[in-house]
Scaffold this active site. Structure first.
Site, mmCIF file in Angstrom:
data_model
loop_
_atom_site.group_PDB
_atom_site.id
_atom_site.type_symbol
_atom_site.label_atom_id
_atom_site.label_comp_id
_atom_site.label_asym_id
_atom_site.label_seq_id
_atom_site.Cartn_x
_atom_site.Cartn_y
_atom_site.Cartn_z
ATOM 1 N N LYS A 11 0.812 -1.215 0.000
ATOM 2 C CA LYS A 11 0.000 0.000 0.000
ATOM 3 C C LYS A 11 0.856 1.280 0.000
ATOM 4 O O LYS A 11 2.071 1.226 0.261
ATOM 5 C CB LYS A 11 -0.935 -0.034 1.214
ATOM 6 C CG LYS A 11 -1.990 -1.141 1.132
ATOM 7 C CD LYS A 11 -2.968 -1.056 2.310
ATOM 8 C CE LYS A 11 -4.034 -2.127 2.227
ATOM 9 N NZ LYS A 11 -5.035 -2.002 3.323
ATOM 10 N N TYR A 51 -12.497 -1.919 -3.987
ATOM 11 C CA TYR A 51 -13.033 -1.985 -2.622
ATOM 12 C C TYR A 51 -14.559 -1.867 -2.594
ATOM 13 O O TYR A 51 -15.127 -1.541 -1.542
ATOM 14 C CB TYR A 51 -12.404 -0.885 -1.763
ATOM 15 C CG TYR A 51 -11.042 -1.253 -1.209
ATOM 16 C CD1 TYR A 51 -10.875 -2.366 -0.382
ATOM 17 C CD2 TYR A 51 -9.921 -0.482 -1.485
ATOM 18 C CE1 TYR A 51 -9.637 -2.706 0.135
ATOM 19 C CE2 TYR A 51 -8.667 -0.810 -0.958
ATOM 20 C CZ TYR A 51 -8.538 -1.921 -0.150
ATOM 21 O OH TYR A 51 -7.312 -2.256 0.373
ATOM 22 N N PHE A 59 -15.640 4.025 6.625
ATOM 23 C CA PHE A 59 -14.300 4.459 6.248
ATOM 24 C C PHE A 59 -14.027 4.351 4.747
ATOM 25 O O PHE A 59 -12.909 4.592 4.305
ATOM 26 C CB PHE A 59 -13.243 3.673 7.036
ATOM 27 C CG PHE A 59 -13.339 2.175 6.879
ATOM 28 C CD1 PHE A 59 -12.791 1.541 5.774
ATOM 29 C CD2 PHE A 59 -13.975 1.399 7.842
ATOM 30 C CE1 PHE A 59 -12.876 0.164 5.636
ATOM 31 C CE2 PHE A 59 -14.067 0.021 7.709
ATOM 32 C CZ PHE A 59 -13.513 -0.597 6.597
ATOM 33 N N ARG A 87 -2.211 -14.241 4.701
ATOM 34 C CA ARG A 87 -2.941 -13.601 5.809
ATOM 35 C C ARG A 87 -2.145 -13.743 7.110
ATOM 36 O O ARG A 87 -2.109 -12.827 7.928
ATOM 37 C CB ARG A 87 -4.337 -14.217 5.977
ATOM 38 C CG ARG A 87 -5.282 -14.033 4.795
ATOM 39 C CD ARG A 87 -5.761 -12.632 4.562
ATOM 40 N NE ARG A 87 -6.486 -12.084 5.680
ATOM 41 C CZ ARG A 87 -7.144 -10.908 5.635
ATOM 42 N NH1 ARG A 87 -7.154 -10.186 4.517
ATOM 43 N NH2 ARG A 87 -7.765 -10.451 6.688
ATOM 44 N N ASN A 114 -2.059 0.384 6.673
ATOM 45 C CA ASN A 114 -1.540 -0.853 7.270
ATOM 46 C C ASN A 114 -0.691 -1.676 6.292
ATOM 47 O O ASN A 114 -0.586 -2.890 6.404
ATOM 48 C CB ASN A 114 -2.676 -1.672 7.886
ATOM 49 C CG ASN A 114 -3.740 -2.056 6.890
ATOM 50 O OD1 ASN A 114 -3.614 -1.778 5.698
ATOM 51 N ND2 ASN A 114 -4.791 -2.704 7.361
ATOM 52 N N HIS A 117 -2.335 -5.321 1.574
ATOM 53 C CA HIS A 117 -3.630 -5.975 1.371
ATOM 54 C C HIS A 117 -3.355 -7.431 1.008
ATOM 55 O O HIS A 117 -2.376 -7.722 0.323
ATOM 56 C CB HIS A 117 -4.404 -5.324 0.212
ATOM 57 C CG HIS A 117 -5.555 -6.176 -0.276
ATOM 58 N ND1 HIS A 117 -6.789 -6.123 0.306
ATOM 59 C CD2 HIS A 117 -5.624 -7.129 -1.243
ATOM 60 C CE1 HIS A 117 -7.589 -7.007 -0.294
ATOM 61 N NE2 HIS A 117 -6.900 -7.628 -1.246
ATOM 62 N N GLU A 128 -9.676 -10.781 -7.586
ATOM 63 C CA GLU A 128 -8.742 -9.654 -7.424
ATOM 64 C C GLU A 128 -7.561 -9.774 -8.392
ATOM 65 O O GLU A 128 -7.097 -8.767 -8.943
ATOM 66 C CB GLU A 128 -8.270 -9.588 -5.961
ATOM 67 C CG GLU A 128 -9.422 -9.218 -5.026
ATOM 68 C CD GLU A 128 -9.055 -9.263 -3.546
ATOM 69 O OE1 GLU A 128 -7.918 -9.663 -3.199
ATOM 70 O OE2 GLU A 128 -9.924 -8.884 -2.735
#
Ligand code: IDP
Length: 140
Positions: A11, A51, A59, A87, A114, A117, A128
């Protein structure tokens, strides 16, 4: 355990701090292989589309603004049980809750910024991956 693929994004908070290599090293050390990678600056339309599942969440607007605030690196990762493996090395969404040794514990700035992704299921991984890559761009 079958060799599968997942989708990852490094990110804007991480690319801004020149952490592309550091994050990728953690992915590789976790047993994942980068079989496709490109650095892009997402358009607002792309980020909103990617998203879309979160569009009712409070958010959403800030998340889209954040994801287009700088370049990202989109990647396809391959390995045994790739979705779960990724993950696990990413850590919890909120770095305050993430386990020691995870990417988010090590590098994330906040619950929003963070650093990474990762797809949350094999079904979403396929969707994706197809959102950002043509089949011929993935070299296993
Ligand atoms: P995940 O990335 O760990 O799968 P999700 O709940 O799917 O977490 O959320 C997607 C992304 O939205 C997160 O990675 C984070 O960047 C952002 N996000 C999640 N919860 C919040 C929040 O409460 N405030 C701001 N951003 C959030």
């Amino acid at each position: 355990m079958a060799v599968t693929r997942t989708f990852s994004i490094i990110k804007p908070d991480a690319t801004k701090r020149n952490l592309t290599g550091a994050v990728t090293k953690m992915l590789e050390e976790a047993g994942l292989r980068v079989v496709a990678s490109k650095r892009i600056h997402m358009s607002r339309e792309q980020a909103e589309g990617f998203y879309a599942v979160h569009k009712e969440r409070p958010f959403f607007g800030e998340l889209v603004d954040f994801m287009i605030s700088g370049p990202v690196v989109v990647q396809v990762l391959e390995g045994e049980d790739a979705v779960k493996r990724n993950r696990d090395i990413m850590g919890a969404t909120n770095p305050a809750d993430a386990a020691e040794g995870t990417i988010r514990k090590t590098y994330a700035e906040s619950i929003e910024a963070n650093s990474v992704h990762g797809s949350d299921s094999e079904e979403n991984a396929a969707i994706e991956i197809a959102f950002f890559f043509k089949p011929e761009e993935i070299v296993g």
